[in-house]
Enzyme design. Structure first.
Site, PDB file in Angstrom:
ATOM      1  N   CYS A 114      81.335 -22.035 -63.660  1.00 31.14           N
ATOM      2  CA  CYS A 114      80.862 -21.607 -62.343  1.00 31.14           C
ATOM      3  C   CYS A 114      81.086 -20.122 -62.092  1.00 31.14           C
ATOM      4  O   CYS A 114      80.294 -19.476 -61.429  1.00 31.14           O
ATOM      5  CB  CYS A 114      81.545 -22.431 -61.259  1.00 31.14           C
ATOM      6  SG  CYS A 114      83.337 -22.416 -61.387  1.00 31.14           S
TER       7      CYS A 114
ATOM      8  N   GLU B 232      71.544 -18.913 -60.677  1.00 31.11           N
ATOM      9  CA  GLU B 232      72.591 -19.285 -61.615  1.00 31.11           C
ATOM     10  C   GLU B 232      71.920 -19.794 -62.890  1.00 31.11           C
ATOM     11  O   GLU B 232      71.100 -20.713 -62.829  1.00 31.11           O
ATOM     12  CB  GLU B 232      73.456 -20.383 -60.996  1.00 31.11           C
ATOM     13  CG  GLU B 232      74.650 -20.718 -61.840  1.00 31.11           C
ATOM     14  CD  GLU B 232      75.537 -21.784 -61.200  1.00 31.11           C
ATOM     15  OE1 GLU B 232      75.006 -22.763 -60.654  1.00 31.11           O
ATOM     16  OE2 GLU B 232      76.774 -21.623 -61.264  1.00 31.11           O
TER      17      GLU B 232
ATOM     18  N   GLU C  33      82.817 -26.950 -53.908  1.00 34.00           N
ATOM     19  CA  GLU C  33      83.020 -25.890 -54.904  1.00 34.00           C
ATOM     20  C   GLU C  33      81.704 -25.771 -55.660  1.00 34.00           C
ATOM     21  O   GLU C  33      81.394 -26.614 -56.500  1.00 34.00           O
ATOM     22  CB  GLU C  33      84.163 -26.269 -55.860  1.00 34.00           C
ATOM     23  CG  GLU C  33      85.497 -26.504 -55.183  1.00 34.00           C
ATOM     24  CD  GLU C  33      86.136 -25.218 -54.705  1.00 34.00           C
ATOM     25  OE1 GLU C  33      85.937 -24.176 -55.350  1.00 34.00           O
ATOM     26  OE2 GLU C  33      86.816 -25.245 -53.667  1.00 34.00           O
TER      27      GLU C  33
ATOM     28  N   LYS D 241      84.086 -40.041 -59.280  1.00 35.60           N
ATOM     29  CA  LYS D 241      82.705 -40.184 -59.788  1.00 35.60           C
ATOM     30  C   LYS D 241      82.445 -39.009 -60.728  1.00 35.60           C
ATOM     31  O   LYS D 241      82.109 -37.916 -60.301  1.00 35.60           O
ATOM     32  CB  LYS D 241      81.752 -40.134 -58.594  1.00 35.60           C
ATOM     33  CG  LYS D 241      80.421 -40.840 -58.752  1.00 35.60           C
ATOM     34  CD  LYS D 241      79.619 -40.489 -59.960  1.00 35.60           C
ATOM     35  CE  LYS D 241      78.531 -39.473 -59.738  1.00 35.60           C
ATOM     36  NZ  LYS D 241      77.946 -38.986 -61.001  1.00 35.60           N
TER      37      LYS D 241
ATOM     38  N   GLY E 295      80.107 -28.881 -57.939  1.00 37.79           N
ATOM     39  CA  GLY E 295      78.790 -29.025 -58.552  1.00 37.79           C
ATOM     40  C   GLY E 295      77.862 -27.929 -58.050  1.00 37.79           C
ATOM     41  O   GLY E 295      78.307 -26.870 -57.607  1.00 37.79           O
ATOM     42  N   SER E 296      76.579 -28.220 -58.100  1.00 39.11           N
ATOM     43  CA  SER E 296      75.590 -27.193 -57.776  1.00 39.11           C
ATOM     44  C   SER E 296      75.480 -26.980 -56.263  1.00 39.11           C
ATOM     45  O   SER E 296      75.762 -27.881 -55.468  1.00 39.11           O
ATOM     46  CB  SER E 296      74.220 -27.619 -58.313  1.00 39.11           C
ATOM     47  OG  SER E 296      73.837 -28.832 -57.702  1.00 39.11           O
ATOM     48  N   THR E 297      75.032 -25.794 -55.895  1.00 36.43           N
ATOM     49  CA  THR E 297      74.807 -25.491 -54.482  1.00 36.43           C
ATOM     50  C   THR E 297      73.734 -26.418 -53.910  1.00 36.43           C
ATOM     51  O   THR E 297      73.823 -26.849 -52.754  1.00 36.43           O
ATOM     52  CB  THR E 297      74.429 -24.005 -54.337  1.00 36.43           C
ATOM     53  OG1 THR E 297      75.579 -23.233 -54.726  1.00 36.43           O
ATOM     54  CG2 THR E 297      74.041 -23.644 -52.918  1.00 36.43           C
ATOM     55  N   GLU E 298      72.770 -26.774 -54.738  1.00 33.30           N
ATOM     56  CA  GLU E 298      71.695 -27.667 -54.269  1.00 33.30           C
ATOM     57  C   GLU E 298      72.261 -29.023 -53.816  1.00 33.30           C
ATOM     58  O   GLU E 298      71.960 -29.484 -52.701  1.00 33.30           O
ATOM     59  CB  GLU E 298      70.706 -27.876 -55.427  1.00 33.30           C
ATOM     60  CG  GLU E 298      69.542 -28.748 -55.089  1.00 33.30           C
ATOM     61  CD  GLU E 298      68.781 -29.198 -56.336  1.00 33.30           C
ATOM     62  OE1 GLU E 298      69.050 -28.664 -57.439  1.00 33.30           O
ATOM     63  OE2 GLU E 298      67.931 -30.091 -56.200  1.00 33.30           O
ATOM     64  N   ILE E 299      73.108 -29.627 -54.646  1.00 32.02           N
ATOM     65  CA  ILE E 299      73.667 -30.935 -54.254  1.00 32.02           C
ATOM     66  C   ILE E 299      74.714 -30.748 -53.152  1.00 32.02           C
ATOM     67  O   ILE E 299      74.850 -31.601 -52.266  1.00 32.02           O
ATOM     68  CB  ILE E 299      74.258 -31.680 -55.479  1.00 32.02           C
ATOM     69  CG1 ILE E 299      73.185 -31.895 -56.556  1.00 32.02           C
ATOM     70  CG2 ILE E 299      74.854 -33.031 -55.065  1.00 32.02           C
ATOM     71  CD1 ILE E 299      72.018 -32.785 -56.159  1.00 32.02           C
ATOM     72  N   GLY E 300      75.403 -29.618 -53.164  1.00 35.91           N
ATOM     73  CA  GLY E 300      76.347 -29.332 -52.079  1.00 35.91           C
ATOM     74  C   GLY E 300      75.636 -29.317 -50.730  1.00 35.91           C
ATOM     75  O   GLY E 300      76.111 -29.901 -49.745  1.00 35.91           O
TER      76      GLY E 300
END
Ligand code: NAD
Length: 502
Positions: free
Chosen positions: A309, A406, A275, A200, A253-258
């Site tokens: 990143c 970030e 990551e 994806k 991806g971002s920490t938010e979506i992680g």
């Protein structure tokens, strides 16, 4: 500031033919299919339409998971001989190499990065990923073990061994900053381990994923072993993250979506590698070689327009050399030429889209209001709204968003320090722990600081050096697990212990 935003004529027939298609397809169970729902893909430099992509959702996620589940146990994949899998990975690398110029052109158009970054950094990096894991495909053995079990029936023995089995169906979810490389970093170890994959790509940058999957098919990847779903994170990404048929999500991806994916994974307790984001410090000690440090840190933050990143977004410089460093660094930032990634002479391309450039500009402006001093850059471009000049800021205090969040753009902060202990505390004063660099000629300082900084990777006298041999992961909120190296492969394998009385 004049910026050449238009792309020169494409050189490869492959990229021209790709863009001539009306809509790009998804790939499910070996079938290429154009969906009725589509979304547009734009050149970030000009805003012009590049192509349309199929917009997958829950139905396509269900179909792809079913296809990947069937393929997992299909004889042509599950029983593929290790040597054949090795040859397959090598063929994939060869095909990417043969099409590298075309893929690099598409990546520049779609993402905005410069041709040099795409072709020589990321395409070569993607090829290297497949070639690295080629070697492991024939070496995935377990162990034989003699257990200390004394209660086996009289005259019998107990023996045991371990097997390493593929973890199952993997959803590989990748971000927009280095699309093809990030896809290769997941596909190569996953295929080496015998997993099946649903790729994806990010909705902003899906072009090279489509071409890559066409090359995977040409290389002989059996139907359903890799599936491609283009579409939006909150739609098809969410469907994959929550799907009970997905055994593992390999996410960059971002920490938010992680964080969000932790919740999505609860249902079937799927395995996660995350990551995530970073706020990586570069620490320049008093004895640093400035001829190395100034351009090295500049590349560490401004490469790919700061959309990396591990970008060196906090620079700490010993007070005794601060002025000399600041002068050279601001000059290096000021000398960088902005332009279309494909235009010869561009050092930096645009940011991924005008909205992201406006976010970066807003953060710099807020910092200015709070007292930050602009040593270089600090400007966008009204005519070409995705571009933002490389920016160096001084007098940024630890509480400002510029120091804590970030930015993911070509913006960094310069802060002086006096003692090693002080700079270690400053470097570690962040929720992130992705990477750091230390610039020094002293061996003992290099080792001491490398140990003291809480980050998944520490570079000494360099920044953003990557290779498939080097494990890459994040501490703190920068992630879970590791990609690359032998450890990266472990994430795609399950251990099974077989214990028997014989
Ligand atoms: P993002 O988190 O917004 O999106 C990443 C991917 O997740 C995209 O494919 C997106 O469609 C998908 N996604 C979004 N919502 C989802 C959901 N609800 N469920 C499942 N998938 C969903 O990140 P981005 O803006 O594309 O990329 C930038 C970020 O990536 C930065 O934070 C950067 O630091 C990070 N990054 C980390 C590394 C690393 O190795 N640590 C490498 C590159 C980028």
């Amino acid at each position: 500031m004049t910026i050449t935003v238009t792309a020169p004529a494409l050189k490869t027939e492959g990229a021209k033919a790709f863009l001539a298609r009306a809509v790009q397809p998804v790939w499910i169970g070996g079938d290429w299919r154009v969906l009725s729902e589509t979304f547009d893909s734009h050149d970030p430099a000009t805003g012009g339409l590049l192509t349309r992509l199929s917009r997958a959702g829950q139905d396509e996620a269900d179909e792809a998971v079913a296809a990947a589940t069937r393929a997992l146990s299909a004889p042509d994949w599950a029983q593929m001989l290790p040597a054949a899998r090795q040859a397959l990975l090598w063929r994939i690398a060869d095909l990417i190499e043969a099409h590298a110029d075309e893929l690099a052109e598409l990546e520049c158009l779609d993402q905005g990065k410069t041709y040099a970054t795409a072709r020589f950094g990321e395409l070569n990096g993607a090829i290297a990923q497949f070639r690295y894991y080629v070697g492991y495909a024939t070496k995935l053995g377990g162990q034989t073990i003699t257990p200390s079990i004394g209660y086996a029936p009289e005259g019998k023995q107990v023996m045991a061994y371990t097997r390493r089995e593929p973890v199952g169906v993997v959803a590989a979810i990748v971000p927009w900053n280095s699309p093809l490389l990030m896809a290769a970093m997941k596909l190569a170890p996953a295929l080496c381990a015998g997993c099946t994959v649903i790729l994806k790509p990010a909705e902003e940058t899906s072009l090279t994923a489509v071409r890559l999957c066409e090359l995977l098919e040409e290389a002989g990847v059996p139907a359903g072993v890799v599936n491609l779903l283009t579409g939006f994170g909150h739609e098809v990404g969410e469907a994959l993250g929550t799907h009970s048929g997905v055994a593992k999500v390999a996410f960059t991806g971002s920490t938010e979506i992680g964080r969000h994916l932790l919740g999505s994974a609860q249902g079937n307790l799927k395995k996660l590698t995350l990551e995530l984001g970073g706020k990586s410090p570069a620490i320049v000690l008093e004895d640093a070689d400035l001829a190395l440090a100034v351009p090295g840190v500049a590349r560490g933050i401004f490469g790919n327009s700061g959309q990396v990143c591990v970008a060196a977004s906090r620079v700490y410089v010993h007070r005794k050399i601060y002025d000399a460093f600041a002068e050279g660094f601001a000059k290096a930032a000021g000398a960088l030429r902005l332009g279309h990634g494909l235009a010869p002479g561009s050092d930096l391309g645009p940011l991924i889209n005008p909205a992201h450039a406006a976010r970066v500009a807003g953060m710099v402006e807020a910092g200015r209001q709070e007292g930050a001093e602009v040593l270089a850059g600090g400007q966008g471009n009204a005519e070409h709204p995705a571009f933002y000049r490389p920016t160096v800021l001084a007098h940024v205090t630890p509480d400002m968003a510029l120091m804590r969040e970030e930015i993911f753009g070509p913006v960094t902060t310069l802060t002086p320090f006096d003692h090693a202990d002080e700079v270690i505390a400053m470097a570690n004063d962040t929720e992130y722990g992705l990477a750091a660099s230390v610039w020094t000629e002293s061996l003992s300082s290099a080792h001491r600081l490398s140990a003291a900084v809480r980050a998944g990777t520490v570079w000494v006298n360099c920044h953003s050096y990557f290779s498939p041999e080097l494990p890459k992961g994040g501490m703190k909120t920068s992630g879970w697990g590791v990609e690359n190296g032998a450890q990266g492969l472990d994430n795609y394998l399950e251990n099974k212990t077989v214990c028997m009385v014989i």
